[in-house]
Write an enzyme that holds these catalytic residues in place. Structure first.
Site, PDB file in Angstrom:
ATOM      1  N   CYS A 122      79.404  -9.380  78.731  1.00  0.00           N
ATOM      2  CA  CYS A 122      79.328 -10.676  79.409  1.00  0.00           C
ATOM      3  C   CYS A 122      78.708 -11.778  78.560  1.00  0.00           C
ATOM      4  O   CYS A 122      78.421 -11.597  77.392  1.00  0.00           O
ATOM      5  CB  CYS A 122      78.636 -10.506  80.755  1.00  0.00           C
ATOM      6  SG  CYS A 122      79.726  -9.680  81.949  1.00  0.00           S
ATOM      7  N   LYS A 124      76.183 -13.830  77.466  1.00  0.00           N
ATOM      8  CA  LYS A 124      75.239 -13.981  76.356  1.00  0.00           C
ATOM      9  C   LYS A 124      75.082 -12.701  75.550  1.00  0.00           C
ATOM     10  O   LYS A 124      74.455 -12.716  74.493  1.00  0.00           O
ATOM     11  CB  LYS A 124      73.856 -14.413  76.889  1.00  0.00           C
ATOM     12  CG  LYS A 124      73.882 -15.670  77.732  1.00  0.00           C
ATOM     13  CD  LYS A 124      74.582 -16.823  77.017  1.00  0.00           C
ATOM     14  CE  LYS A 124      74.804 -18.003  77.929  1.00  0.00           C
ATOM     15  NZ  LYS A 124      75.680 -17.722  79.080  1.00  0.00           N
ATOM     16  N   CYS A 193      84.346 -11.344  84.454  1.00  0.00           N
ATOM     17  CA  CYS A 193      85.162 -12.142  85.380  1.00  0.00           C
ATOM     18  C   CYS A 193      86.549 -12.418  84.816  1.00  0.00           C
ATOM     19  O   CYS A 193      86.712 -12.697  83.636  1.00  0.00           O
ATOM     20  CB  CYS A 193      84.441 -13.432  85.736  1.00  0.00           C
ATOM     21  SG  CYS A 193      82.946 -13.157  86.702  1.00  0.00           S
ATOM     22  N   SER A 515      79.906 -23.555  82.708  1.00  0.00           N
ATOM     23  CA  SER A 515      80.429 -22.208  82.837  1.00  0.00           C
ATOM     24  C   SER A 515      81.832 -22.172  82.261  1.00  0.00           C
ATOM     25  O   SER A 515      82.547 -23.173  82.251  1.00  0.00           O
ATOM     26  CB  SER A 515      80.465 -21.815  84.314  1.00  0.00           C
ATOM     27  OG  SER A 515      81.352 -20.748  84.527  1.00  0.00           O
TER      28      SER A 515
END
Length: 613
Positions: A122, A124, A193, A515
């Site tokens: 994900c 970071k 995601c 984002s």
């Protein structure tokens, strides 16, 4: 030939104590002759992109040991940006990147490991591990957890993702039942995601950098094909160790693979696939760790001639990562770029002598290898699960339509210029970034009145209270790396603008970031940030601002004399928010802010300041 780094702690009479401790971990006499390979895992039950990684480190470890290495696993932290968003938790997201990089460095150097397998996924975590790998410059391979399947519901004609759930929740006309249905359907499986958000963008870029295997960025987390990526990563890292430590082949080192040209390749891919603006931040940071002079000017140069060849959610509702995979994954995009003369193909990778060889083997439009075609037919099962490799569904056919499909040829590109752009002007002297893939062409030139907010929280309140009107340019400042601190993502303000029907009627400018799920005229990374004396800190309510994407400019329409006078006054007051912000800035965050540079430098630590200590 270089000695194994691990010999420092495994050889010599004076290392008897260290060997005793190694033996207590299970090592035998013969193991002290083998490379010790660190597995940097990032399993956590807090993050859907990492919830399935628990046993995968040991899967890789067993393969390393079968191939002749010694595997030792450790874990890093992982923050879920979606869960941390909308409250003070987001202050910790970007700083966690530095903690991850440091933790990998600490573990690998403290124990003198010879190589690393980075199991990331994900937002970071992949960047943090990439920064560490380039810092350490020992053999490395990346294998990520893979993307989530897109959500399905009878209430929507398209696949769902996290952003859909957020937007519908902010829509006051939507019933509670509809909101609940979207919430339950948007994120059905483990994995990162499902759109081209930051996590998937970064995992795709590791392929372009040459540090990951083909399919790393697009093979679904749930699909059984992904297991072979992990097994192959274990075998490959042992081969890389043999080439470096046994054959003195320095071409396998990450700084020789991910060199300046490779960073150009990664950015070219990012622009072509309309990746998250966060990837710019992370590539700049990684380049600094590799001591490569790659900056926003290079990104600006590339953005002017690289076309957009792929559109994926959140930029279009029709396609998600599972569709990119069906169209041939990242190596098909790289293949199209290579045919257009836009890619350096003479560079080494962890899996092939050159990128050209990799493309010839893995681009579905170039190879007739049935195994490759079979691999890219891996699709979603539509079954909610948190288990890796739990399904083997396949599409009946590949999407090789380069005229109207998910991935386009250069001749049939979605747009002649790519999905990301760098803007310069008096309001952002060192640049700012916009994801043009998500901006309607009708507002590529936009002039509006500044509406000032000194924090994300006040912006959210203002938008929901209808204080923002059509034609406004929302300016959220003091949210940069130093001013936040932590450079929060602004997904809530952009989602709420959409829910208010202002997605094409307003713009948003911030020294914070967005984002990967953001779309619309959302401009971030304004540098220098307000807390560092940037012009964004001098804008007043009602000032005119002109955004001109075709000409790559953004300017505050205020005279130089007026700006100079405002700067004198602001210097007296100090570069800090006018209004008190109810946020707790802990010692850890203060330490991050003290050393943080602005976004044009990747928000990394100020090394000049450290060198002066």
């Amino acid at each position: 030939m270089p000695d194994y780094r691990s010999k420092t702690s495994t050889h010599g009479r004076n290392m008897a104590g260290a060997r005793a401790l190694w033996r207590a971990t299970g090592m035998k006499d013969d193991d002290f002759k083998k490379p010790i390979i660190a597995i940097a895992n990032s399993f956590t039950q807090f993050v859907p992109g990492h919830v399935h990684l628990k046993d995968l480190g040991q899967l890789v470890a067993r393969e390393i040991e079968r191939a002749g290495g010694v595997a030792k696993e450790f874990n890093t932290i992982a923050v879920d940006d979606g869960i941390a968003m909308g409250h003070d938790g987001m202050l910790y997201s970007l700083p966690s990147r530095e903690i991850i990089a440091d933790s990998v460095e600490y573990m690998v150097n403290a124990h003198c490991a010879d190589a690393i397998v980075c199991i990331s996924n994900c937002d970071k975590i992949t960047p943090g591990m990439l920064m560490a790998a380039l810092r350490l410059n020992i053999p490395v391979i990346f294998v990520s957890g893979g993307p989530m399947e897109a959500g399905k519901t009878k209430l929507a004609s398209h696949g769902l993702d996290l952003v859909d759930a957020m937007v519908i929740a902010a829509d006051s006309s939507a019933s509670d039942e509809k909101v609940a249905e979207y919430e339950r359907s948007a994120c059905p499986t483990c994995g990162s995601c499902s759109g081209m958000f930051t996590a998937n963008s970064m995992n795709c870029l590791t392929e372009a950098l040459g540090l990951a295997l083909p399919g790393n960025g697009s093979t679904l987390a749930t699909h059984s094909d992904r297991e072979e990526l992990f097994l192959r990563a274990g075998r490959t890292i042992v081969e890389l160790c043999q080439r470096y430590y046994g054959d003195n082949d320095e071409s396998v080192l990450p700084r020789n693979i991910a060199n300046f040209k490779a960073f150009e390749n990664a950015m070219t891919l990012d622009i072509a696939m309309g990746g998250s603006t966060n990837t710019i931040l992370h590539l700049l940071a990684a380049a600094q760790e590799a001591e490569i002079d790659f900056d926003l000017r290079d990104i600006d140069r590339l953005s002017r001639h690289v076309p957009q060849l792929c559109k994926v959610a959140p930029n279009i509702q029709k396609y998600h990562m599972e569709d990119v995979h069906r169209a041939g994954g990242i190596f098909s995009i790289l293949g199209e770029l290579a045919r257009g003369g836009l890619l350096h193909t003479d560079l080494p990778t962890v899996h092939s002598k050159t990128m050209a060889e990799g493309i010839a083997q893995w681009d579905i439009t170039q190879t007739s290898d049935e195994a490759v075609h079979h691999f890219f037919k891996a699709g979603p099962a539509g079954i909610p699960t948190q288990t890796a490799f739990s399904q083997s569904t396949r599409w009946d056919s590949l999407d090789d339509d380069r005229e109207n499909g998910c991935i386009r040829s250069v001749e049939h590109a979605y747009s002649k210029e790519g999905g990301l752009a760098v803007l310069y002007g008096n309001i952002a002297l060192d640049g700012c970034v916009v994801k043009t893939a998500g901006v309607d062409e009708s507002i590529h030139v936009f002039e509006g009145n500044a509406k000032i907010f000194e924090s994300q929280d006040s912006a959210v309140r203002g938008i929901l209270a209808d204080e923002v009107k059509e034609g406004d340019i929302v300016i959220i400042r003091y949210e940069g790396p130093k001013g936040g601190p932590g450079m929060q993502e602004m997904l809530y303000p952009t989602s709420y603008l959409k829910s208010k029907g202002l997605g094409k009627a307003c713009a948003l400018l911030t020294d914070g970031r967005f984002s990967g799920g953001t779309s619309g005229l959302s401009i971030g990374h304004a540098s220098p940030e307000a807390a560092a004396g940037g012009t964004i800190g001098l804008v007043q309510d009602g000032d005119k601002v002109l955004i001109d994407i075709p000409n790559r400019s953004i300017n505050l329409l205020v005279s130089d004399e007026e700006l100079a006078a405002r700067r004198v006054e602001q210097d007296k007051k100090g570069w800090k928010p006018v209004e008190a912000r109810p946020r707790k800035v802990t010692t850890a965050l203060k330490a991050y802010a003290l050393l943080a540079t602005s976004a044009d430098k990747g928000a990394v630590r100020n090394k000049a300041m450290l060198d002066g200590l």
